[in-house]
Motif scaffolding. Structure first.
Motif, PDB file in Angstrom:
ATOM      1  N   LEU A 124      10.920  39.754  53.270  1.00  0.00           N
ATOM      2  CA  LEU A 124       9.768  39.155  53.946  1.00  0.00           C
ATOM      3  C   LEU A 124       8.914  40.281  54.510  1.00  0.00           C
ATOM      4  O   LEU A 124       9.250  40.903  55.510  1.00  0.00           O
ATOM      5  CB  LEU A 124      10.264  38.233  55.062  1.00  0.00           C
ATOM      6  N   LYS A 125       7.781  40.552  53.862  1.00  0.00           N
ATOM      7  CA  LYS A 125       7.034  41.774  54.147  1.00  0.00           C
ATOM      8  C   LYS A 125       6.280  41.734  55.476  1.00  0.00           C
ATOM      9  O   LYS A 125       6.095  42.769  56.110  1.00  0.00           O
ATOM     10  CB  LYS A 125       6.047  42.057  53.012  1.00  0.00           C
ATOM     11  N   SER A 126       5.838  40.573  55.924  1.00  0.00           N
ATOM     12  CA  SER A 126       5.068  40.540  57.172  1.00  0.00           C
ATOM     13  C   SER A 126       5.894  41.038  58.348  1.00  0.00           C
ATOM     14  O   SER A 126       5.359  41.623  59.286  1.00  0.00           O
ATOM     15  CB  SER A 126       4.566  39.120  57.450  1.00  0.00           C
ATOM     16  N   VAL A 127       7.203  40.834  58.296  1.00  0.00           N
ATOM     17  CA  VAL A 127       8.089  41.335  59.346  1.00  0.00           C
ATOM     18  C   VAL A 127       8.323  42.825  59.152  1.00  0.00           C
ATOM     19  O   VAL A 127       8.195  43.630  60.078  1.00  0.00           O
ATOM     20  CB  VAL A 127       9.419  40.567  59.349  1.00  0.00           C
ATOM     21  N   ASN A 136       4.479  52.214  55.114  1.00  0.00           N
ATOM     22  CA  ASN A 136       4.055  50.832  55.338  1.00  0.00           C
ATOM     23  C   ASN A 136       2.537  50.716  55.333  1.00  0.00           C
ATOM     24  O   ASN A 136       1.970  49.728  54.833  1.00  0.00           O
ATOM     25  CB  ASN A 136       4.620  50.301  56.650  1.00  0.00           C
ATOM     26  N   LYS A 137       1.851  51.730  55.881  1.00  0.00           N
ATOM     27  CA  LYS A 137       0.388  51.724  55.842  1.00  0.00           C
ATOM     28  C   LYS A 137      -0.110  51.809  54.413  1.00  0.00           C
ATOM     29  O   LYS A 137      -1.057  51.110  54.016  1.00  0.00           O
ATOM     30  CB  LYS A 137      -0.167  52.897  56.659  1.00  0.00           C
ATOM     31  N   VAL A 154       7.013  40.098  40.902  1.00  0.00           N
ATOM     32  CA  VAL A 154       8.030  39.070  41.090  1.00  0.00           C
ATOM     33  C   VAL A 154       8.371  38.944  42.567  1.00  0.00           C
ATOM     34  O   VAL A 154       8.664  39.938  43.243  1.00  0.00           O
ATOM     35  CB  VAL A 154       9.296  39.418  40.283  1.00  0.00           C
ATOM     36  N   CYS A 155       8.335  37.714  43.071  1.00  0.00           N
ATOM     37  CA  CYS A 155       8.808  37.396  44.417  1.00  0.00           C
ATOM     38  C   CYS A 155      10.129  36.641  44.253  1.00  0.00           C
ATOM     39  O   CYS A 155      10.195  35.680  43.479  1.00  0.00           O
ATOM     40  CB  CYS A 155       7.811  36.512  45.162  1.00  0.00           C
ATOM     41  N   ILE A 156      11.146  37.036  44.964  1.00  0.00           N
ATOM     42  CA  ILE A 156      12.464  36.469  44.713  1.00  0.00           C
ATOM     43  C   ILE A 156      12.720  35.188  45.514  1.00  0.00           C
ATOM     44  O   ILE A 156      13.834  34.670  45.513  1.00  0.00           O
ATOM     45  CB  ILE A 156      13.578  37.496  44.965  1.00  0.00           C
ATOM     46  N   SER A 157      11.680  34.658  46.168  1.00  0.00           N
ATOM     47  CA  SER A 157      11.774  33.336  46.792  1.00  0.00           C
ATOM     48  C   SER A 157      10.372  32.786  47.009  1.00  0.00           C
ATOM     49  O   SER A 157       9.385  33.529  47.016  1.00  0.00           O
ATOM     50  CB  SER A 157      12.515  33.405  48.136  1.00  0.00           C
ATOM     51  N   LYS A 158      10.298  31.484  47.211  1.00  0.00           N
ATOM     52  CA  LYS A 158       9.023  30.840  47.541  1.00  0.00           C
ATOM     53  C   LYS A 158       8.495  31.389  48.862  1.00  0.00           C
ATOM     54  O   LYS A 158       7.288  31.601  49.021  1.00  0.00           O
ATOM     55  CB  LYS A 158       9.213  29.325  47.658  1.00  0.00           C
ATOM     56  N   ALA A 159       9.400  31.600  49.802  1.00  0.00           N
ATOM     57  CA  ALA A 159       9.000  32.078  51.131  1.00  0.00           C
ATOM     58  C   ALA A 159       8.316  33.435  51.050  1.00  0.00           C
ATOM     59  O   ALA A 159       7.332  33.692  51.755  1.00  0.00           O
ATOM     60  CB  ALA A 159      10.220  32.151  52.044  1.00  0.00           C
ATOM     61  N   LEU A 164       3.411  36.809  51.459  1.00  0.00           N
ATOM     62  CA  LEU A 164       2.496  37.827  50.928  1.00  0.00           C
ATOM     63  C   LEU A 164       1.052  37.337  50.961  1.00  0.00           C
ATOM     64  O   LEU A 164       0.132  38.069  51.339  1.00  0.00           O
ATOM     65  CB  LEU A 164       2.879  38.203  49.499  1.00  0.00           C
ATOM     66  N   LYS A 165       0.848  36.104  50.562  1.00  0.00           N
ATOM     67  CA  LYS A 165      -0.509  35.559  50.456  1.00  0.00           C
ATOM     68  C   LYS A 165      -1.096  35.239  51.825  1.00  0.00           C
ATOM     69  O   LYS A 165      -2.264  35.528  52.102  1.00  0.00           O
ATOM     70  CB  LYS A 165      -0.496  34.307  49.579  1.00  0.00           C
ATOM     71  N   ILE A 166      -0.285  34.644  52.693  1.00  0.00           N
ATOM     72  CA  ILE A 166      -0.806  34.130  53.962  1.00  0.00           C
ATOM     73  C   ILE A 166      -0.820  35.203  55.048  1.00  0.00           C
ATOM     74  O   ILE A 166      -1.785  35.327  55.818  1.00  0.00           O
ATOM     75  CB  ILE A 166       0.029  32.917  54.427  1.00  0.00           C
ATOM     76  N   ASN A 167       0.248  36.021  55.116  1.00  0.00           N
ATOM     77  CA  ASN A 167       0.415  36.936  56.245  1.00  0.00           C
ATOM     78  C   ASN A 167       0.165  38.403  55.935  1.00  0.00           C
ATOM     79  O   ASN A 167       0.055  39.207  56.853  1.00  0.00           O
ATOM     80  CB  ASN A 167       1.831  36.788  56.813  1.00  0.00           C
ATOM     81  N   CYS A 168       0.107  38.760  54.645  1.00  0.00           N
ATOM     82  CA  CYS A 168      -0.010  40.180  54.282  1.00  0.00           C
ATOM     83  C   CYS A 168      -1.321  40.512  53.579  1.00  0.00           C
ATOM     84  O   CYS A 168      -1.521  41.660  53.164  1.00  0.00           O
ATOM     85  CB  CYS A 168       1.165  40.593  53.391  1.00  0.00           C
ATOM     86  N   GLY A 169      -2.187  39.550  53.429  1.00  0.00           N
ATOM     87  CA  GLY A 169      -3.489  39.805  52.808  1.00  0.00           C
ATOM     88  C   GLY A 169      -3.414  40.178  51.342  1.00  0.00           C
ATOM     89  O   GLY A 169      -4.284  40.895  50.832  1.00  0.00           O
ATOM     90  N   TYR A 170      -2.364  39.700  50.636  1.00  0.00           N
ATOM     91  CA  TYR A 170      -2.240  40.038  49.219  1.00  0.00           C
ATOM     92  C   TYR A 170      -3.372  39.377  48.439  1.00  0.00           C
ATOM     93  O   TYR A 170      -3.584  38.172  48.541  1.00  0.00           O
ATOM     94  CB  TYR A 170      -0.877  39.604  48.670  1.00  0.00           C
TER      95      TYR A 170
END
Length: 408
Positions: A124-127, A136-137, A154-159, A164-170
């Motif tokens: 979980l990248k946002s954490v 990290n920068k 590849v993301c290894i889970s739906k979470a 990535l999309k919602i919290n990490c600006g992917y």
């Protein structure tokens, strides 16, 4: 090359330790090798303590760890790595590359080569990105720029994908959910190997809780140790075993904590093990008290072996692993087909804690450990649900899916 083995694959990873990403790379290596593909495995850093090895197909850039390099040497290492990857891809006529984790993803994305380029995210990248380290920068910049050069991430889970999309600006549309594959047959076979060390036999002769993973801030093993201190007050004839190495500061902190809690005769740090599965099989409970995770391999491995689990709600992906049903996050313990999920232990700061005071969530974790230790129904339920829980982790299906173009 004939039609069957017309692929040449480069696996790219930072290290060769016994972490989840490295075990995944080894699973892929053995599977693709058996198919007759040309396969090479690149470690950025090869160390004498490596557990994961790839024989004659192993490549590496340095035998010195990054922390052993001067700032200038480390900077040059970072600058040169994409060019070195590019050279290997051309040398071995690579048709597909698979990178494991952000360091490998980032350098692969900058190699500007024409193979089918696959990256993967395992946490979980946002954490994780709350820590403002140099890399990290750079990773955050990559999410908005160079990651577009990956044909598939590849993301290894739906979470993880949602995070990535919602919290990490992917920014890019190359995300695909593929669960980690596991060679269940091999895991079960290795789990049947006997423990032969006399001291270890004595340790596992008692009811045993097992931690398996890196001793790191991410895994926050201090939560488990503090919870264990509560459990042993009620059930004194139990042991806690930690298998793995890692951050020296984390290791020193938990050793101090073990001493402070007077647990030296019941908590054992056994270091790295080349076959961790026999220790899972010898344990009564596998415990995971992480600050954050993706879909931790050790959960699937424990399900495969038949050892029930206690895990914190360290990611929404934990429910995807431990249950065939959907369970909403709550401030109470959740019973699943494979064990118990306890409330999230993460308090918003990724650091070694300044206080050793018990928190509510550690007491919840202790309650779950006591329950699973003493109630055989959890092991029996896992035995009944095992096949259904493991169905989405089939190695053959997942390894082939990695190499396919993005689904529309």
């Amino acid at each position: 090359m004939n039609k069957k083995n017309n692929k040449s694959i480069l696996l790219i990873m930072p290290y060769g330790s016994v972490g989840g990403m490295e075990r995944l790379a080894l699973n892929f290596y053995e599977y693709y090798k058996e198919l007759g593909y040309v396969i090479k495995a690149l470690k950025f850093i090869k160390l004498s303590t490596d557990i994961i090895h790839f024989g004659e197909d192993e490549l590496f850039f340095s035998e010195r760890d990054l922390y052993e390099m001067t700032g200038k040497e480390r900077g040059l290492f970072y600058l040169n790595t994409p060019f070195k990857i590019r050279k290997l891809i051309k040398q071995y006529k690579i048709t597909h590359s698979i990178a494991f984790g952000d360091m490998a993803n980032f350098f692969s994305s900058l190699s500007f080569t024409n193979e089918f380029k696959i990256g993967s995210i395992h946490a979980l990248k946002s954490v994780e990105l709350k820590n403002t380290t140099f890399f990290n920068k750079i990773t955050k910049i990559g999410y908005r720029s160079s990651y577009k050069y990956l044909d598939k991430l590849v993301c290894i889970s739906k979470a993880i994908k949602e995070d990535l999309k919602i919290n990490c600006g992917y920014k890019f549309s190359n995300l695909e959910i593929i669960y980690n594959p596991h060679n269940i047959k091999d895991i079960v076979s290795l789990s049947k190997e006997l423990i032969t060390d006399k001291n270890e036999i004595e340790i596992f002769s008692k009811k045993t809780i097992l931690f398996l993973g890196r001793l790191s801030i991410q895994k926050s093993p201090w939560h488990l140790i503090k919870a264990f201190s509560i459990v042993k007050e009620k059930y004194p004839d139990i042991n806690l075993v930690l298998i793995g190495d890692g951050d020296i500061q984390v290791t020193n902190f938990i050793k101090e904590l073990i001493s402070d809690l007077e647990l030296n005769n019941q908590v054992f740090l056994l270091g790295r093990k080349s076959n961790p599965y026999k220790y899972i099989a010898a344990s009564n409970v596998l415990a995971l008290s992480s600050n954050y995770e993706g879909t931790p391999n050790v959960i699937v491995e424990s399900i495969a072996v038949g050892t029930p689990i206690v895990s914190s709600y360290c990611t929404k992906g934990i429910i995807e692993l431990m249950s065939t049903e959907d369970h909403k996050e709550t401030d109470k313990n959740i019973s699943t087909e494979s064990g118990v999920v306890t409330p999230n232990l993460f308090k918003g700061v990724l650091e070694i804690p300044k206080s050793k005071k018990l928190i509510k969530e550690e007491r919840d974790f202790a309650d779950a450990l006591s329950l699973v230790l003493m109630d055989d129904s959890y092991k029996n339920n896992l035995k009944t649900s095992r096949s259904k829980l493991l169905s989405k982790f089939d190695l053959n299906a997942v390894a082939n899916e990695y190499l396919q173009p993005m689904k529309n």
